[in-house]
Each structure stands twice: as C-alpha cells, then as structure tokens.
Motif scaffolding. Structure first.
Motif, PDB file in Angstrom:
ATOM      1  N   ARG A   1      24.493   9.822  29.806  1.00 59.08           N
ATOM      2  CA  ARG A   1      23.409   8.879  30.133  1.00 59.08           C
ATOM      3  C   ARG A   1      23.058   8.894  31.614  1.00 59.08           C
ATOM      4  NH1 ARG A   1      24.867   3.699  26.285  1.00 59.08           N
ATOM      5  NH2 ARG A   1      24.794   4.861  24.347  1.00 59.08           N
ATOM      6  N   GLY A   2      23.011  10.085  32.176  1.00 58.23           N
ATOM      7  CA  GLY A   2      22.614  10.252  33.574  1.00 58.23           C
ATOM      8  C   GLY A   2      23.718  10.004  34.586  1.00 58.23           C
ATOM      9  N   ASN A   3      24.936   9.711  34.118  1.00 58.22           N
ATOM     10  CA  ASN A   3      26.061   9.457  35.018  1.00 58.22           C
ATOM     11  C   ASN A   3      27.093  10.564  34.903  1.00 58.22           C
ATOM     12  OD1 ASN A   3      25.131   6.871  35.912  1.00 58.22           O
ATOM     13  ND2 ASN A   3      25.778   6.045  33.933  1.00 58.22           N
ATOM     14  N   VAL A   4      27.638  11.002  36.051  1.00 55.49           N
ATOM     15  CA  VAL A   4      28.718  11.982  36.048  1.00 55.49           C
ATOM     16  C   VAL A   4      29.994  11.273  35.624  1.00 55.49           C
ATOM     17  CG1 VAL A   4      30.103  13.543  37.459  1.00 55.49           C
ATOM     18  CG2 VAL A   4      27.644  13.368  37.849  1.00 55.49           C
ATOM     19  N   MET A   5      30.712  11.874  34.676  1.00 53.25           N
ATOM     20  CA  MET A   5      31.948  11.288  34.165  1.00 53.25           C
ATOM     21  C   MET A   5      33.078  12.302  34.267  1.00 53.25           C
ATOM     22  SD  MET A   5      30.819   8.317  33.188  1.00 53.25           S
ATOM     23  CE  MET A   5      31.993   7.551  32.115  1.00 53.25           C
ATOM     24  N   VAL A   6      34.265  11.815  34.652  1.00 54.40           N
ATOM     25  CA  VAL A   6      35.483  12.630  34.660  1.00 54.40           C
ATOM     26  C   VAL A   6      36.365  12.060  33.556  1.00 54.40           C
ATOM     27  CG1 VAL A   6      37.511  13.339  35.964  1.00 54.40           C
ATOM     28  CG2 VAL A   6      35.308  13.107  37.125  1.00 54.40           C
ATOM     29  N   GLY A   7      36.739  12.912  32.618  1.00 57.99           N
ATOM     30  CA  GLY A   7      37.526  12.449  31.492  1.00 57.99           C
ATOM     31  C   GLY A   7      38.837  13.189  31.376  1.00 57.99           C
ATOM     32  N   ILE A   8      39.814  12.493  30.811  1.00 58.00           N
ATOM     33  CA  ILE A   8      41.069  13.116  30.412  1.00 58.00           C
ATOM     34  C   ILE A   8      41.213  12.753  28.948  1.00 58.00           C
ATOM     35  CG2 ILE A   8      43.571  13.207  30.698  1.00 58.00           C
ATOM     36  CD1 ILE A   8      43.126  12.394  33.628  1.00 58.00           C
TER      37      ILE A   8
ATOM     38  N   GLY B   1      38.313  25.972  14.164  1.00 63.18           N
ATOM     39  CA  GLY B   1      38.186  26.946  15.252  1.00 63.18           C
ATOM     40  C   GLY B   1      37.371  26.451  16.429  1.00 63.18           C
ATOM     41  N   GLU B   2      36.886  25.237  16.370  1.00 55.55           N
ATOM     42  CA  GLU B   2      36.099  24.661  17.467  1.00 55.55           C
ATOM     43  C   GLU B   2      36.831  23.436  18.016  1.00 55.55           C
ATOM     44  OE1 GLU B   2      31.731  22.596  18.102  1.00 55.55           O
ATOM     45  OE2 GLU B   2      32.029  23.927  16.395  1.00 55.55           O
ATOM     46  N   LEU B   3      36.944  23.339  19.337  1.00 54.96           N
ATOM     47  CA  LEU B   3      37.592  22.179  19.949  1.00 54.96           C
ATOM     48  C   LEU B   3      36.639  20.986  19.924  1.00 54.96           C
ATOM     49  CD1 LEU B   3      39.429  23.580  23.088  1.00 54.96           C
ATOM     50  CD2 LEU B   3      40.440  22.719  20.992  1.00 54.96           C
ATOM     51  N   ARG B   4      37.155  19.853  19.481  1.00 55.76           N
ATOM     52  CA  ARG B   4      36.385  18.616  19.453  1.00 55.76           C
ATOM     53  C   ARG B   4      37.176  17.530  20.179  1.00 55.76           C
ATOM     54  NH1 ARG B   4      32.070  18.176  15.575  1.00 55.76           N
ATOM     55  NH2 ARG B   4      31.368  20.330  15.393  1.00 55.76           N
ATOM     56  N   PRO B   5      36.497  16.630  20.913  1.00 56.32           N
ATOM     57  CA  PRO B   5      37.211  15.556  21.602  1.00 56.32           C
ATOM     58  C   PRO B   5      37.758  14.540  20.608  1.00 56.32           C
ATOM     59  CG  PRO B   5      34.838  15.320  21.896  1.00 56.32           C
ATOM     60  CD  PRO B   5      35.067  16.610  21.173  1.00 56.32           C
ATOM     61  N   GLY B   6      39.005  14.113  20.845  1.00 56.43           N
ATOM     62  CA  GLY B   6      39.630  13.115  19.993  1.00 56.43           C
ATOM     63  C   GLY B   6      39.403  11.711  20.532  1.00 56.43           C
ATOM     64  N   LYS B   7      39.986  10.744  19.847  1.00 55.20           N
ATOM     65  CA  LYS B   7      39.846   9.342  20.246  1.00 55.20           C
ATOM     66  C   LYS B   7      40.680   9.004  21.469  1.00 55.20           C
ATOM     67  CE  LYS B   7      38.915   7.596  15.609  1.00 55.20           C
ATOM     68  NZ  LYS B   7      39.390   6.680  14.550  1.00 55.20           N
ATOM     69  N   LYS B   8      41.795   9.712  21.648  1.00 53.21           N
ATOM     70  CA  LYS B   8      42.704   9.404  22.743  1.00 53.21           C
ATOM     71  C   LYS B   8      42.193   9.985  24.045  1.00 53.21           C
ATOM     72  CE  LYS B   8      46.975   9.085  20.121  1.00 53.21           C
ATOM     73  NZ  LYS B   8      48.333   9.621  20.016  1.00 53.21           N
ATOM     74  N   GLY B   9      41.837   9.126  24.953  1.00 53.94           N
ATOM     75  CA  GLY B   9      41.386   9.603  26.248  1.00 53.94           C
ATOM     76  C   GLY B   9      40.731   8.503  27.051  1.00 53.94           C
ATOM     77  N   ILE B  10      40.330   8.848  28.245  1.00 54.57           N
ATOM     78  CA  ILE B  10      39.671   7.904  29.133  1.00 54.57           C
ATOM     79  C   ILE B  10      38.606   8.651  29.918  1.00 54.57           C
ATOM     80  CG2 ILE B  10      41.367   8.252  30.977  1.00 54.57           C
ATOM     81  CD1 ILE B  10      40.956   5.240  31.646  1.00 54.57           C
ATOM     82  N   SER B  11      37.522   7.970  30.204  1.00 60.29           N
ATOM     83  CA  SER B  11      36.452   8.537  31.023  1.00 60.29           C
ATOM     84  C   SER B  11      36.276   7.666  32.251  1.00 60.29           C
ATOM     85  CB  SER B  11      35.141   8.583  30.237  1.00 60.29           C
ATOM     86  OG  SER B  11      35.235   9.492  29.177  1.00 60.29           O
ATOM     87  N   LEU B  12      36.198   8.298  33.400  1.00 58.74           N
ATOM     88  CA  LEU B  12      36.029   7.574  34.661  1.00 58.74           C
ATOM     89  C   LEU B  12      34.645   7.870  35.229  1.00 58.74           C
ATOM     90  CD1 LEU B  12      39.430   8.543  36.331  1.00 58.74           C
ATOM     91  CD2 LEU B  12      38.924   6.452  35.062  1.00 58.74           C
ATOM     92  N   THR B  13      34.027   6.828  35.775  1.00 59.72           N
ATOM     93  CA  THR B  13      32.767   7.038  36.480  1.00 59.72           C
ATOM     94  C   THR B  13      33.059   7.783  37.774  1.00 59.72           C
ATOM     95  OG1 THR B  13      32.943   4.973  37.709  1.00 59.72           O
ATOM     96  CG2 THR B  13      31.803   4.879  35.568  1.00 59.72           C
ATOM     97  N   LYS B  14      32.026   8.226  38.439  1.00 59.65           N
ATOM     98  CA  LYS B  14      32.208   8.932  39.703  1.00 59.65           C
ATOM     99  C   LYS B  14      32.907   8.031  40.725  1.00 59.65           C
ATOM    100  CE  LYS B  14      29.513  11.864  42.797  1.00 59.65           C
ATOM    101  NZ  LYS B  14      28.155  12.313  43.134  1.00 59.65           N
ATOM    102  N   GLU B  15      32.573   6.769  40.751  1.00 58.36           N
ATOM    103  CA  GLU B  15      33.204   5.820  41.681  1.00 58.36           C
ATOM    104  C   GLU B  15      34.684   5.621  41.355  1.00 58.36           C
ATOM    105  OE1 GLU B  15      30.269   5.131  39.989  1.00 58.36           O
ATOM    106  OE2 GLU B  15      29.018   5.659  41.711  1.00 58.36           O
ATOM    107  N   GLN B  16      35.010   5.492  40.061  1.00 55.81           N
ATOM    108  CA  GLN B  16      36.409   5.339  39.661  1.00 55.81           C
ATOM    109  C   GLN B  16      37.208   6.597  39.988  1.00 55.81           C
ATOM    110  OE1 GLN B  16      35.587   4.487  35.568  1.00 55.81           O
ATOM    111  NE2 GLN B  16      35.833   2.265  35.836  1.00 55.81           N
ATOM    112  N   TRP B  17      36.591   7.754  39.807  1.00 50.99           N
ATOM    113  CA  TRP B  17      37.249   9.019  40.146  1.00 50.99           C
ATOM    114  C   TRP B  17      37.547   9.075  41.640  1.00 50.99           C
ATOM    115  CZ3 TRP B  17      40.158  12.740  38.732  1.00 50.99           C
ATOM    116  CH2 TRP B  17      40.191  13.950  39.421  1.00 50.99           C
ATOM    117  N   THR B  18      36.612   8.645  42.465  1.00 48.47           N
ATOM    118  CA  THR B  18      36.806   8.628  43.919  1.00 48.47           C
ATOM    119  C   THR B  18      37.956   7.698  44.293  1.00 48.47           C
ATOM    120  OG1 THR B  18      34.470   9.125  44.268  1.00 48.47           O
ATOM    121  CG2 THR B  18      35.662   8.185  46.126  1.00 48.47           C
ATOM    122  N   ARG B  19      38.017   6.509  43.677  1.00 48.41           N
ATOM    123  CA  ARG B  19      39.112   5.563  43.951  1.00 48.41           C
ATOM    124  C   ARG B  19      40.457   6.155  43.552  1.00 48.41           C
ATOM    125  NH1 ARG B  19      38.531  -0.175  44.014  1.00 48.41           N
ATOM    126  NH2 ARG B  19      40.727   0.027  44.519  1.00 48.41           N
ATOM    127  N   LEU B  20      40.505   6.823  42.411  1.00 51.45           N
ATOM    128  CA  LEU B  20      41.750   7.448  41.972  1.00 51.45           C
ATOM    129  C   LEU B  20      42.199   8.508  42.967  1.00 51.45           C
ATOM    130  CD1 LEU B  20      43.971   7.825  39.815  1.00 51.45           C
ATOM    131  CD2 LEU B  20      42.448   9.458  38.684  1.00 51.45           C
TER     132      LEU B  20
END
Length: 120
Positions: A71-78, A86-105
């Motif tokens: 939605r127009g925002n850069v996200m860093v996820g784990i 044969g195709e990788l799909r994202p699971g339910k377990k994880g977290i996404s950080l906004t660009k600001e949260q990534w900078t704080r981390l």
C-alpha cells in the motif's frame, strides 16, 4: 570401412589423438568451473526475488527476511514460508516492520546484541 571410434586411428596420428582427449577434458573442466561459479554466486548473493517481486534474504531453511512494498509503504518482514507445490508462499508466522520501525530496530542493534551475549 571407417572405424566407429577414435581409438582405432593409427599411431601415426598420435599428435591429433592426444590433443583430442585434452580438448574434451577442457570442455568438462570449463563446464565444472561454470557450475561452481553459479554455486558461488548463489552463496555470495544474499538476496533473491520472491514471487511477489519482494527481495528475500534467507535466514534459515524456511525463514526469510523480506523487503517489499505494501500500500505504498516499504515494509521489512521476517516470516516463515511454506512450500505450496514447489512455490514458496508466506505463512502466518511472521512480523512486518514499517520503515520507521526498521530504523528504530537498527539503532538498537548494539544493545540487543549485548543482551543476547548475556544469555550466551
């Protein structure tokens, strides 16, 4: 009648006979070197493109750090991924950080690393 194999060529052509196996050997060596370079590239390249165009960085067998846009925002996820035919799909377990949260981390990495060392 022509011989089917080069093994039957007379010894008078021994120079060309000895060159030909070397050429074959060189081709095999080039192929092996080419394949090993591909493997090295895979090992040194830490990022790959995911199915959604995101950058993926492998942390363990099925866990990745990703950089994507949502939605127009850069996200860093784990996130843990799973294999769907044969195709990788994202699971339910994880977290996404906004660009600001990534900078704080990133700003707190040294303190977090020190805390980890206390438990090691």
């Amino acid at each position: 009648m022509m011989p089917k194999s080069k093994e039957f060529i007379s010894s008078s052509e021994s120079d060309s006979d000895s060159d030909q196996p070397k050429q074959k050997k060189l081709k095999v060596e080039k192929k092996v070197k080419k394949e090993s370079k591909k493997e090295e590239k895979k090992e040194t390249s830490s990022s790959s493109k995911g199915p959604g165009g995101e950058h993926m960085f492998q942390l363990s067998k099925m866990r990745f750090a990703t950089v994507s846009e949502f939605r127009g925002n850069v996200m860093v996820g784990i996130r843990e991924f799973y294999d769907a035919g044969g195709e990788l799909r994202p699971g339910k377990k994880g977290i996404s950080l906004t660009k600001e949260q990534w900078t704080r981390l990133k700003e707190q990495i040294d303190e977090i690393d020190d805390a980890v060392k206390e438990f090691s």
